[in-house]
Design an enzyme around this catalytic site. Structure first.
Site, PDB file in Angstrom:
ATOM      1  N   ARG A   1       0.824  -1.219   0.000  1.00 16.06           N
ATOM      2  CA  ARG A   1       0.000   0.000   0.000  1.00 16.06           C
ATOM      3  C   ARG A   1       0.859   1.270   0.000  1.00 16.06           C
ATOM      4  O   ARG A   1       0.350   2.373  -0.142  1.00 16.06           O
ATOM      5  CB  ARG A   1      -0.983  -0.009   1.175  1.00 16.06           C
ATOM      6  CG  ARG A   1      -2.036   1.095   1.064  1.00 16.06           C
ATOM      7  CD  ARG A   1      -3.183   0.934   2.049  1.00 16.06           C
ATOM      8  NE  ARG A   1      -2.786   0.432   3.342  1.00 16.06           N
ATOM      9  CZ  ARG A   1      -2.158   1.144   4.273  1.00 16.06           C
ATOM     10  NH1 ARG A   1      -1.881   2.411   4.068  1.00 16.06           N
ATOM     11  NH2 ARG A   1      -1.818   0.601   5.418  1.00 16.06           N
TER      12      ARG A   1
ATOM     13  N   TYR B   1     -14.644  10.970 -19.426  1.00 11.71           N
ATOM     14  CA  TYR B   1     -14.954   9.578 -19.146  1.00 11.71           C
ATOM     15  C   TYR B   1     -16.050   9.541 -18.062  1.00 11.71           C
ATOM     16  O   TYR B   1     -15.963  10.276 -17.074  1.00 11.71           O
ATOM     17  CB  TYR B   1     -13.687   8.870 -18.666  1.00 11.71           C
ATOM     18  CG  TYR B   1     -13.949   7.472 -18.202  1.00 11.71           C
ATOM     19  CD1 TYR B   1     -14.255   6.468 -19.124  1.00 11.71           C
ATOM     20  CD2 TYR B   1     -13.933   7.144 -16.855  1.00 11.71           C
ATOM     21  CE1 TYR B   1     -14.528   5.182 -18.703  1.00 11.71           C
ATOM     22  CE2 TYR B   1     -14.201   5.855 -16.429  1.00 11.71           C
ATOM     23  CZ  TYR B   1     -14.499   4.887 -17.359  1.00 11.71           C
ATOM     24  OH  TYR B   1     -14.773   3.616 -16.945  1.00 11.71           O
TER      25      TYR B   1
ATOM     26  N   ASP C   1      -6.146  13.181 -18.697  1.00  8.54           N
ATOM     27  CA  ASP C   1      -6.389  11.753 -18.844  1.00  8.54           C
ATOM     28  C   ASP C   1      -5.901  11.386 -20.249  1.00  8.54           C
ATOM     29  O   ASP C   1      -6.506  11.759 -21.247  1.00  8.54           O
ATOM     30  CB  ASP C   1      -7.888  11.473 -18.676  1.00  8.54           C
ATOM     31  CG  ASP C   1      -8.194   9.984 -18.678  1.00  8.54           C
ATOM     32  OD1 ASP C   1      -7.482   9.242 -19.389  1.00  8.54           O
ATOM     33  OD2 ASP C   1      -9.141   9.569 -17.986  1.00  8.54           O
TER      34      ASP C   1
ATOM     35  N   LYS D   1      -6.754  -0.052 -20.329  1.00  7.66           N
ATOM     36  CA  LYS D   1      -6.965   0.125 -21.763  1.00  7.66           C
ATOM     37  C   LYS D   1      -5.670  -0.183 -22.534  1.00  7.66           C
ATOM     38  O   LYS D   1      -5.246  -1.316 -22.538  1.00  7.66           O
ATOM     39  CB  LYS D   1      -7.493   1.543 -22.027  1.00  7.66           C
ATOM     40  CG  LYS D   1      -8.639   1.958 -21.095  1.00  7.66           C
ATOM     41  CD  LYS D   1      -9.874   1.085 -21.223  1.00  7.66           C
ATOM     42  CE  LYS D   1     -10.860   1.249 -20.064  1.00  7.66           C
ATOM     43  NZ  LYS D   1     -11.228   2.602 -19.716  1.00  7.66           N
TER      44      LYS D   1
HETATM   45  C1  LIG Z   1     -11.609   3.304 -18.545  1.00  4.23           C
HETATM   46  C2  LIG Z   1     -11.233   4.726 -18.384  1.00  4.23           C
HETATM   47  C3  LIG Z   1     -11.026   5.281 -17.109  1.00  4.23           C
HETATM   48  C4  LIG Z   1     -11.230   4.497 -15.832  1.00  4.23           C
HETATM   49  O1  LIG Z   1     -10.356   3.447 -15.711  1.00  4.23           O
HETATM   50  P1  LIG Z   1     -10.654   2.110 -14.876  1.00  4.23           P
HETATM   51  O2  LIG Z   1      -9.395   1.346 -15.071  1.00  4.23           O
HETATM   52  O3  LIG Z   1     -11.875   1.470 -15.448  1.00  4.23           O
HETATM   53  O4  LIG Z   1     -10.874   2.512 -13.459  1.00  4.23           O
HETATM   54  C5  LIG Z   1     -10.620   6.600 -17.039  1.00  4.23           C
HETATM   55  N1  LIG Z   1     -10.475   7.357 -18.156  1.00  4.23           N
HETATM   56  C6  LIG Z   1     -10.694   6.861 -19.388  1.00  4.23           C
HETATM   57  C7  LIG Z   1     -10.520   7.750 -20.570  1.00  4.23           C
HETATM   58  C8  LIG Z   1     -11.073   5.535 -19.557  1.00  4.23           C
HETATM   59  O5  LIG Z   1     -11.303   5.061 -20.779  1.00  4.23           O
END
Ligand SMILES: *Cc1c(COP(=O)(O)O)cnc(C)c1O
Length: 390
Positions: free
Chosen positions: A48, A102, A174, A199
Protein backbone atom coordinates in the site's frame (compact mmCIF):
# COMPACT_ATOMS: atom_id res chain seq x y z
CA UNK A 1 21.77 3.19 -19.19
CA UNK A 2 20.31 6.65 -19.91
CA UNK A 3 16.54 6.45 -20.49
CA UNK A 4 16.43 9.47 -22.80
CA UNK A 5 18.71 7.84 -25.34
CA UNK A 6 16.72 4.62 -25.63
CA UNK A 7 14.27 4.04 -28.46
CA UNK A 8 10.56 3.59 -27.79
CA UNK A 9 10.48 -0.18 -28.24
CA UNK A 10 13.56 -0.59 -26.03
CA UNK A 11 11.90 1.42 -23.27
CA UNK A 12 8.79 -0.76 -23.58
CA UNK A 13 10.82 -3.95 -23.47
CA UNK A 14 13.53 -3.16 -20.93
CA UNK A 15 13.10 -0.09 -18.73
CA UNK A 16 11.95 -1.14 -15.27
CA UNK A 17 12.82 -4.80 -15.58
CA UNK A 18 14.06 -6.48 -12.41
CA UNK A 19 17.24 -8.44 -13.00
CA UNK A 20 16.96 -12.01 -11.71
CA UNK A 21 20.27 -12.20 -9.85
CA UNK A 22 19.56 -15.58 -8.32
CA UNK A 23 18.63 -17.72 -11.32
CA UNK A 24 19.47 -15.43 -14.26
CA UNK A 25 16.00 -15.77 -15.76
CA UNK A 26 15.14 -13.52 -18.70
CA UNK A 27 12.10 -11.83 -17.18
CA UNK A 28 11.44 -9.94 -13.96
CA UNK A 29 10.72 -12.20 -10.97
CA UNK A 30 7.41 -11.56 -9.14
CA UNK A 31 7.81 -10.52 -5.52
CA UNK A 32 4.53 -11.37 -3.82
CA UNK A 33 5.67 -10.49 -0.28
CA UNK A 34 3.43 -8.08 1.58
CA UNK A 35 5.95 -8.10 4.40
CA UNK A 36 9.52 -6.77 4.18
CA UNK A 37 12.33 -6.22 6.67
CA UNK A 38 11.96 -2.84 8.37
CA UNK A 39 15.20 -2.26 10.25
CA UNK A 40 18.55 -1.38 8.68
CA UNK A 41 16.95 -0.89 5.23
CA UNK A 42 16.79 2.29 3.13
CA UNK A 43 13.20 1.79 1.92
CA UNK A 44 10.34 0.56 4.06
CA UNK A 45 8.43 -1.57 1.59
CA UNK A 46 4.72 -2.38 1.78
CA UNK A 47 2.25 -2.88 -1.11
CA UNK A 48 0.00 0.00 0.00
CA UNK A 49 3.07 2.28 -0.04
CA UNK A 50 3.27 1.56 -3.78
CA UNK A 51 6.89 0.46 -3.38
CA UNK A 52 7.18 -3.31 -3.61
CA UNK A 53 9.95 -4.27 -6.07
CA UNK A 54 7.47 -4.93 -8.91
CA UNK A 55 5.48 -1.72 -8.25
CA UNK A 56 8.61 0.40 -7.97
CA UNK A 57 10.28 -0.94 -11.09
CA UNK A 58 7.23 -0.82 -13.38
CA UNK A 59 6.69 2.81 -12.40
CA UNK A 60 10.06 3.56 -14.05
CA UNK A 61 8.70 2.31 -17.39
CA UNK A 62 5.63 4.58 -17.12
CA UNK A 63 7.85 7.56 -16.25
CA UNK A 64 10.23 6.86 -19.15
CA UNK A 65 7.33 6.60 -21.62
CA UNK A 66 5.71 9.83 -20.41
CA UNK A 67 9.02 11.78 -20.10
CA UNK A 68 8.62 12.39 -16.37
CA UNK A 69 10.80 11.93 -13.29
CA UNK A 70 8.32 9.72 -11.48
CA UNK A 71 5.56 7.20 -12.10
CA UNK A 72 3.11 5.30 -9.94
CA UNK A 73 0.92 2.25 -10.62
CA UNK A 74 -2.64 2.13 -9.22
CA UNK A 75 -5.31 -0.52 -8.75
CA UNK A 76 -7.54 1.05 -11.43
CA UNK A 77 -7.79 4.12 -13.62
CA UNK A 78 -10.36 5.56 -11.22
CA UNK A 79 -8.03 4.95 -8.23
CA UNK A 80 -5.46 7.07 -10.08
CA UNK A 81 -7.98 9.80 -11.02
CA UNK A 82 -9.57 10.04 -7.56
CA UNK A 83 -6.24 9.99 -5.72
CA UNK A 84 -4.74 12.74 -7.88
CA UNK A 85 -7.81 14.98 -7.51
CA UNK A 86 -8.00 14.50 -3.73
CA UNK A 87 -4.25 15.10 -3.42
CA UNK A 88 -4.53 18.62 -4.83
CA UNK A 89 -8.07 19.73 -3.87
CA UNK A 90 -9.56 20.56 -0.48
CA UNK A 91 -12.73 22.16 0.87
CA UNK A 92 -13.33 25.54 -0.79
CA UNK A 93 -11.19 24.79 -3.85
CA UNK A 94 -12.52 24.73 -7.41
CA UNK A 95 -11.69 22.52 -10.40
CA UNK A 96 -12.38 23.21 -14.08
CA UNK A 97 -13.07 20.05 -16.08
CA UNK A 98 -13.73 19.47 -19.75
CA UNK A 99 -17.41 19.08 -20.65
CA UNK A 100 -17.19 15.54 -22.00
CA UNK A 101 -15.21 13.29 -19.72
CA UNK A 102 -14.95 9.58 -19.15
CA UNK A 103 -18.22 8.65 -17.36
CA UNK A 104 -16.53 7.38 -14.19
CA UNK A 105 -14.52 10.59 -13.75
CA UNK A 106 -17.61 12.69 -14.34
CA UNK A 107 -19.60 10.63 -11.79
CA UNK A 108 -16.78 10.87 -9.24
CA UNK A 109 -16.80 14.66 -9.49
CA UNK A 110 -20.59 15.07 -9.43
CA UNK A 111 -21.27 12.52 -6.68
CA UNK A 112 -18.29 12.86 -4.33
CA UNK A 113 -17.06 16.46 -4.53
CA UNK A 114 -20.20 17.98 -2.95
CA UNK A 115 -19.52 15.82 0.15
CA UNK A 116 -16.09 17.46 0.52
CA UNK A 117 -17.18 20.99 -0.36
CA UNK A 118 -15.05 21.01 -3.51
CA UNK A 119 -16.53 23.18 -6.29
CA UNK A 120 -16.42 22.25 -9.96
CA UNK A 121 -17.32 23.66 -13.38
CA UNK A 122 -17.72 21.64 -16.55
CA UNK A 123 -16.68 23.78 -19.53
CA UNK A 124 -19.16 24.68 -22.29
CA UNK A 125 -16.82 23.48 -25.04
CA UNK A 126 -13.27 22.41 -25.90
CA UNK A 127 -11.73 25.76 -26.84
CA UNK A 128 -9.07 27.33 -24.61
CA UNK A 129 -11.47 30.26 -24.16
CA UNK A 130 -14.07 27.85 -22.70
CA UNK A 131 -11.53 26.88 -20.04
CA UNK A 132 -10.57 30.50 -19.42
CA UNK A 133 -14.15 31.61 -18.83
CA UNK A 134 -14.70 28.77 -16.32
CA UNK A 135 -11.77 29.81 -14.09
CA UNK A 136 -12.60 31.32 -10.69
CA UNK A 137 -10.36 32.94 -8.05
CA UNK A 138 -10.34 29.62 -6.11
CA UNK A 139 -9.56 27.38 -9.14
CA UNK A 140 -6.71 25.02 -8.24
CA UNK A 141 -6.87 22.44 -11.02
CA UNK A 142 -7.79 22.14 -14.70
CA UNK A 143 -8.48 18.63 -16.00
CA UNK A 144 -8.65 17.72 -19.69
CA UNK A 145 -9.18 14.57 -21.76
CA UNK A 146 -8.06 14.45 -25.39
CA UNK A 147 -9.00 12.81 -27.72
CA UNK A 148 -12.40 12.76 -26.04
CA UNK A 149 -14.82 9.88 -25.66
CA UNK A 150 -16.74 9.07 -27.85
CA UNK A 151 -16.51 11.83 -30.49
CA UNK A 152 -12.72 12.18 -30.59
CA UNK A 153 -12.68 15.93 -30.22
CA UNK A 154 -9.25 17.44 -29.61
CA UNK A 155 -8.34 19.87 -26.83
CA UNK A 156 -5.37 22.19 -27.35
CA UNK A 157 -2.99 20.76 -24.73
CA UNK A 158 -0.40 23.55 -24.90
CA UNK A 159 -3.11 26.22 -25.02
CA UNK A 160 -4.71 24.96 -21.80
CA UNK A 161 -1.32 24.37 -20.11
CA UNK A 162 -0.15 27.91 -20.93
CA UNK A 163 -3.42 29.42 -19.70
CA UNK A 164 -3.18 27.49 -16.42
CA UNK A 165 0.50 28.41 -15.91
CA UNK A 166 -0.25 32.10 -16.39
CA UNK A 167 -2.69 31.85 -13.46
CA UNK A 168 -0.70 29.48 -11.25
CA UNK A 169 -3.19 26.62 -11.73
CA UNK A 170 -2.12 22.96 -11.85
CA UNK A 171 -3.08 20.84 -14.90
CA UNK A 172 -3.96 17.16 -15.21
CA UNK A 173 -4.78 15.13 -18.31
CA UNK A 174 -6.39 11.75 -18.84
CA UNK A 175 -4.11 10.39 -21.58
CA UNK A 176 -5.81 6.99 -21.81
CA UNK A 177 -7.22 7.28 -25.35
CA UNK A 178 -3.94 8.41 -26.90
CA UNK A 179 -1.51 6.28 -24.82
CA UNK A 180 2.09 7.48 -24.28
CA UNK A 181 2.95 6.17 -27.74
CA UNK A 182 0.78 8.77 -29.47
CA UNK A 183 0.86 11.71 -27.06
CA UNK A 184 3.20 13.02 -24.35
CA UNK A 185 1.34 15.89 -22.64
CA UNK A 186 4.31 16.76 -20.37
CA UNK A 187 6.15 18.04 -23.47
CA UNK A 188 3.33 20.59 -23.93
CA UNK A 189 3.43 21.83 -20.32
CA UNK A 190 0.85 19.62 -18.56
CA UNK A 191 1.81 18.84 -14.94
CA UNK A 192 0.32 15.40 -14.29
CA UNK A 193 -0.58 12.58 -16.70
CA UNK A 194 -3.15 9.93 -15.74
CA UNK A 195 -3.91 6.61 -17.45
CA UNK A 196 -6.44 3.88 -17.14
CA UNK A 197 -3.91 1.08 -17.70
CA UNK A 198 -6.94 -1.18 -18.20
CA UNK A 199 -6.97 0.12 -21.76
CA UNK A 200 -3.90 0.49 -24.04
CA UNK A 201 -1.16 -0.08 -21.43
CA UNK A 202 -2.69 -3.46 -20.59
CA UNK A 203 -3.98 -3.95 -24.10
CA UNK A 204 -5.36 -7.49 -23.78
CA UNK A 205 -8.63 -6.80 -21.91
CA UNK A 206 -7.51 -8.81 -18.88
CA UNK A 207 -6.00 -6.27 -16.43
CA UNK A 208 -7.61 -3.56 -14.30
CA UNK A 209 -4.98 -0.95 -13.43
CA UNK A 210 -4.13 2.76 -13.45
CA UNK A 211 -1.00 4.89 -13.73
CA UNK A 212 0.21 8.41 -12.99
CA UNK A 213 3.32 10.19 -14.29
CA UNK A 214 4.68 13.56 -13.10
CA UNK A 215 7.61 15.30 -11.36
CA UNK A 216 9.09 13.97 -8.12
CA UNK A 217 7.68 16.96 -6.23
CA UNK A 218 4.11 16.39 -7.44
CA UNK A 219 4.45 12.64 -6.87
CA UNK A 220 5.36 13.21 -3.25
CA UNK A 221 2.07 15.08 -2.74
CA UNK A 222 0.16 12.29 -4.55
CA UNK A 223 1.94 9.53 -2.61
CA UNK A 224 1.04 11.06 0.74
CA UNK A 225 -2.66 10.79 -0.14
CA UNK A 226 -2.38 7.52 -2.11
CA UNK A 227 -1.06 5.59 0.91
CA UNK A 228 -4.12 6.76 2.89
CA UNK A 229 -6.67 5.98 0.15
CA UNK A 230 -5.08 2.59 -0.50
CA UNK A 231 -5.68 2.16 -4.21
CA UNK A 232 -2.63 0.02 -4.96
CA UNK A 233 -2.31 -2.95 -7.30
CA UNK A 234 -1.38 -6.55 -6.48
CA UNK A 235 2.10 -7.57 -7.55
CA UNK A 236 0.86 -10.35 -9.79
CA UNK A 237 -1.15 -7.85 -11.84
CA UNK A 238 1.77 -5.42 -11.82
CA UNK A 239 3.86 -8.19 -13.35
CA UNK A 240 1.18 -8.90 -15.97
CA UNK A 241 1.13 -5.20 -16.84
CA UNK A 242 4.91 -5.17 -17.22
CA UNK A 243 4.65 -8.09 -19.63
CA UNK A 244 1.87 -6.39 -21.59
CA UNK A 245 3.75 -3.12 -21.91
CA UNK A 246 6.68 -4.76 -23.68
CA UNK A 247 4.51 -4.77 -26.82
CA UNK A 248 2.81 -1.41 -26.18
CA UNK A 249 4.45 0.48 -29.03
CA UNK A 250 4.05 -2.41 -31.47
CA UNK A 251 0.39 -2.82 -30.61
CA UNK A 252 -0.54 0.86 -30.60
CA UNK A 253 1.23 1.57 -33.89
CA UNK A 254 -0.61 -1.36 -35.51
CA UNK A 255 -3.88 -0.02 -34.06
CA UNK A 256 -3.09 3.49 -35.38
CA UNK A 257 -2.59 2.09 -38.88
CA UNK A 258 -5.70 -0.08 -38.75
CA UNK A 259 -7.90 2.71 -37.36
CA UNK A 260 -6.81 5.08 -40.11
CA UNK A 261 -7.65 2.46 -42.74
CA UNK A 262 -11.04 1.80 -41.12
CA UNK A 263 -11.76 5.55 -40.90
CA UNK A 264 -10.99 5.92 -44.62
CA UNK A 265 -13.03 2.85 -45.56
CA UNK A 266 -16.03 3.98 -43.50
CA UNK A 267 -15.91 7.58 -44.71
CA UNK A 268 -16.15 6.35 -48.31
CA UNK A 269 -18.99 3.93 -47.55
CA UNK A 270 -22.42 4.87 -48.89
CA UNK A 271 -24.20 3.45 -45.82
CA UNK A 272 -22.12 5.51 -43.39
CA UNK A 273 -23.27 9.04 -42.64
CA UNK A 274 -20.38 10.39 -40.60
CA UNK A 275 -16.96 9.35 -39.29
CA UNK A 276 -15.16 10.92 -36.33
CA UNK A 277 -11.40 10.28 -36.40
CA UNK A 278 -8.70 12.89 -35.71
CA UNK A 279 -6.46 11.38 -38.41
CA UNK A 280 -8.90 12.22 -41.21
CA UNK A 281 -8.17 15.49 -42.98
CA UNK A 282 -11.91 16.22 -42.78
CA UNK A 283 -11.81 16.18 -38.94
CA UNK A 284 -12.30 19.84 -37.92
CA UNK A 285 -9.26 19.68 -35.63
CA UNK A 286 -6.97 17.60 -37.85
CA UNK A 287 -4.19 20.24 -37.79
CA UNK A 288 -4.35 20.60 -34.00
CA UNK A 289 -4.31 16.81 -33.59
CA UNK A 290 -1.29 16.60 -35.89
CA UNK A 291 0.55 19.24 -33.89
CA UNK A 292 0.26 17.38 -30.57
CA UNK A 293 -0.11 13.69 -31.45
CA UNK A 294 2.51 11.34 -32.91
CA UNK A 295 -0.19 8.94 -34.07
CA UNK A 296 -3.95 9.39 -34.23
CA UNK A 297 -4.89 6.40 -32.10
CA UNK A 298 -7.01 3.31 -32.43
CA UNK A 299 -10.37 4.84 -31.49
CA UNK A 300 -12.97 6.19 -33.89
CA UNK A 301 -16.74 6.70 -34.02
CA UNK A 302 -19.22 6.60 -36.87
CA UNK A 303 -22.91 6.90 -37.67
CA UNK A 304 -24.74 4.68 -40.09
CA UNK A 305 -27.19 6.35 -42.49
CA UNK A 306 -30.76 6.79 -41.31
CA UNK A 307 -32.75 3.58 -41.43
CA UNK A 308 -29.82 1.33 -40.52
CA UNK A 309 -30.05 0.56 -36.83
CA UNK A 310 -26.80 0.71 -34.85
CA UNK A 311 -27.81 -1.93 -32.33
CA UNK A 312 -28.85 -4.34 -35.05
CA UNK A 313 -25.59 -3.71 -36.86
CA UNK A 314 -23.62 -4.68 -33.77
CA UNK A 315 -25.62 -7.88 -33.34
CA UNK A 316 -24.84 -8.93 -36.90
CA UNK A 317 -21.06 -8.48 -36.53
CA UNK A 318 -19.27 -11.81 -36.27
CA UNK A 319 -15.58 -11.01 -35.76
CA UNK A 320 -15.88 -7.61 -34.10
CA UNK A 321 -17.29 -8.02 -30.59
CA UNK A 322 -19.63 -5.62 -28.88
CA UNK A 323 -17.98 -4.67 -25.60
CA UNK A 324 -18.15 -2.17 -22.73
CA UNK A 325 -14.42 -1.54 -22.67
CA UNK A 326 -11.82 -0.63 -25.29
CA UNK A 327 -8.22 -0.70 -26.47
CA UNK A 328 -7.62 -4.45 -26.54
CA UNK A 329 -5.82 -6.15 -29.43
CA UNK A 330 -9.28 -7.37 -30.49
CA UNK A 331 -11.62 -4.97 -32.29
CA UNK A 332 -14.76 -4.02 -30.36
CA UNK A 333 -17.77 -1.74 -30.82
CA UNK A 334 -20.16 -0.06 -28.41
CA UNK A 335 -23.26 2.15 -28.51
CA UNK A 336 -22.50 5.13 -26.28
CA UNK A 337 -26.20 5.98 -25.90
CA UNK A 338 -26.83 2.51 -24.39
CA UNK A 339 -23.73 2.43 -22.19
CA UNK A 340 -21.33 5.24 -21.27
CA UNK A 341 -23.92 7.98 -21.92
CA UNK A 342 -27.11 6.10 -20.96
CA UNK A 343 -27.56 8.13 -17.76
CA UNK A 344 -27.85 11.40 -19.72
CA UNK A 345 -31.22 12.56 -21.05
CA UNK A 346 -31.92 12.41 -24.78
CA UNK A 347 -31.59 16.20 -24.89
CA UNK A 348 -28.20 16.15 -23.14
CA UNK A 349 -26.96 13.45 -25.51
CA UNK A 350 -28.18 15.37 -28.54
CA UNK A 351 -26.48 18.54 -27.30
CA UNK A 352 -23.05 16.85 -27.23
CA UNK A 353 -23.61 14.97 -30.49
CA UNK A 354 -24.03 11.46 -29.07
CA UNK A 355 -26.84 10.30 -31.36
CA UNK A 356 -28.70 6.98 -31.04
CA UNK A 357 -27.01 5.78 -34.20
CA UNK A 358 -23.46 6.52 -33.07
CA UNK A 359 -21.09 3.55 -32.85
CA UNK A 360 -17.74 3.72 -31.06
CA UNK A 361 -15.15 1.51 -32.69
CA UNK A 362 -12.02 0.39 -30.82
CA UNK A 363 -9.86 -0.92 -33.63
CA UNK A 364 -7.64 -3.91 -32.85
CA UNK A 365 -4.74 -5.52 -34.66
CA UNK A 366 -6.66 -7.95 -36.92
CA UNK A 367 -6.06 -8.00 -40.67
CA UNK A 368 -7.75 -5.02 -42.28
CA UNK A 369 -9.65 -7.01 -44.91
CA UNK A 370 -11.27 -9.25 -42.28
CA UNK A 371 -12.59 -6.20 -40.42
CA UNK A 372 -13.92 -4.71 -43.67
CA UNK A 373 -15.56 -8.00 -44.62
CA UNK A 374 -17.24 -8.23 -41.22
CA UNK A 375 -18.66 -4.71 -41.47
CA UNK A 376 -19.87 -5.31 -45.05
CA UNK A 377 -21.62 -8.57 -44.18
CA UNK A 378 -23.31 -6.99 -41.12
CA UNK A 379 -24.67 -4.09 -43.19
CA UNK A 380 -25.85 -6.52 -45.89
CA UNK A 381 -27.58 -8.63 -43.22
CA UNK A 382 -29.60 -5.72 -41.77
CA UNK A 383 -30.66 -4.62 -45.24
CA UNK A 384 -31.72 -8.15 -46.10
CA UNK A 385 -33.77 -8.45 -42.90
CA UNK A 386 -35.42 -5.10 -43.59
CA UNK A 387 -36.44 -6.28 -47.07
CA UNK A 388 -37.95 -9.46 -45.65
CA UNK A 389 -39.89 -7.55 -43.01
CA UNK A 390 -41.33 -5.15 -45.61
C1 LIG B 1 -11.61 3.30 -18.54
C2 LIG B 1 -11.23 4.73 -18.38
C3 LIG B 1 -11.03 5.28 -17.11
C4 LIG B 1 -11.23 4.50 -15.83
O1 LIG B 1 -10.36 3.45 -15.71
P1 LIG B 1 -10.65 2.11 -14.88
O2 LIG B 1 -9.39 1.35 -15.07
O3 LIG B 1 -11.87 1.47 -15.45
O4 LIG B 1 -10.87 2.51 -13.46
C5 LIG B 1 -10.62 6.60 -17.04
N1 LIG B 1 -10.48 7.36 -18.16
C6 LIG B 1 -10.69 6.86 -19.39
C7 LIG B 1 -10.52 7.75 -20.57
C8 LIG B 1 -11.07 5.53 -19.56
O5 LIG B 1 -11.30 5.06 -20.78
Amino acid sequence: MSKQKLGLNTICTHVGEIIDEQFKGSVSPIYMSTSYQFDDVDVKRYPRYFNTPNQEYLSKKIAALEHTEAGMIFGSGMAAVSTVFLAFLKTGDHIVVQNTLYGGTSNFIREEFPKYGIEFTFTDGYEVSDFESAIQPNTKLIHIETPSNPLLTITDIKGVADLAKSKGILTTIDNTFASPINQNPIDFGIDIVIHSATKYLGGHSDILAGAVACSNAHMEVIWNVAKNLGGSLSDFTVWMLERSMKTLALRVKAQNRNAKKMAKFLSQHKDVKKVFYPGLKTHPQYELAKSQMKGFGGMLSFELVEGLDAMQFQKELKLIKSSMSLAGVESTVLSPHKTSHSLLTQKERDSIGVTDNLIRFSVGIESKQDLINDIEQAIAKIKEKQLISK
